[in-house]
Design a protein around this motif. Sequence first.
Motif, mmCIF file in Angstrom:
data_model
loop_
_atom_site.group_PDB
_atom_site.id
_atom_site.type_symbol
_atom_site.label_atom_id
_atom_site.label_comp_id
_atom_site.label_asym_id
_atom_site.label_seq_id
_atom_site.Cartn_x
_atom_site.Cartn_y
_atom_site.Cartn_z
ATOM 1 N N LEU A 14 -23.970 -0.254 -10.869
ATOM 2 C CA LEU A 14 -23.378 0.082 -9.577
ATOM 3 C C LEU A 14 -23.650 1.550 -9.251
ATOM 4 C CD1 LEU A 14 -21.748 -0.966 -7.198
ATOM 5 C CD2 LEU A 14 -19.667 -0.337 -8.427
ATOM 6 N N GLN A 15 -23.559 2.416 -10.240
ATOM 7 C CA GLN A 15 -23.859 3.835 -10.030
ATOM 8 C C GLN A 15 -25.327 4.017 -9.651
ATOM 9 O OE1 GLN A 15 -21.631 6.292 -9.867
ATOM 10 N NE2 GLN A 15 -23.302 7.605 -9.221
ATOM 11 N N THR A 16 -26.227 3.316 -10.307
ATOM 12 C CA THR A 16 -27.654 3.395 -10.000
ATOM 13 C C THR A 16 -27.945 2.967 -8.572
ATOM 14 O OG1 THR A 16 -28.275 3.024 -12.308
ATOM 15 C CG2 THR A 16 -29.947 2.506 -10.658
ATOM 16 N N LEU A 17 -27.208 1.980 -8.085
ATOM 17 C CA LEU A 17 -27.461 1.431 -6.745
ATOM 18 C C LEU A 17 -26.870 2.255 -5.608
ATOM 19 C CD1 LEU A 17 -26.962 -2.369 -7.478
ATOM 20 C CD2 LEU A 17 -29.113 -1.155 -7.047
ATOM 21 N N GLN A 18 -26.041 3.230 -5.919
ATOM 22 C CA GLN A 18 -25.406 4.028 -4.868
ATOM 23 C C GLN A 18 -26.461 4.718 -3.996
ATOM 24 O OE1 GLN A 18 -21.798 4.103 -4.426
ATOM 25 N NE2 GLN A 18 -22.295 2.389 -5.762
ATOM 26 N N GLY A 19 -26.212 4.719 -2.697
ATOM 27 C CA GLY A 19 -27.099 5.424 -1.783
ATOM 28 C C GLY A 19 -27.826 4.478 -0.848
#
Length: 142
Positions: free
Chosen positions: A30-35
Amino acid sequence: MRKTLPGLTLATLLLCLASPMAQEADQDDLQTLQGEWTVAAAEQGGRPFDVIVGGVLAITGDRFALVTATGNELAGQIRLDAAQSPRQLDFVHDDGLLWEAIYVAAPDFFRLNYVEASPETPRPTMFVTGSDAPGTVIVLER
């Protein structure tokens, strides 16, 4: 009966340990997908699906906002299950629609294959499409 207790205890212990590890993997993804992500390529029915190239997907927290290449706007919540193989992602639209997907995520690369959820159309299991493999494979980049 004593022979099954150690096995049950071990199984219970493994389940308890797996749950936090799976949650951590979900949070990492989920952190990787932010943005913001832009559709760079797509395939449907085994052929290029260029009409969606240029669409923009923004992920903030567990929410998504999608502006399609034609200007349609969709929004909702995403749910991840990184413990599955391949990893699974659900787009739960605010209007109740559900897209079921598999995904691969890296800092600058995001690939998914999704279908609109229905009993007749199971979640994809591979990153291919065709007459016998429904879905839409999308490659997104930052």
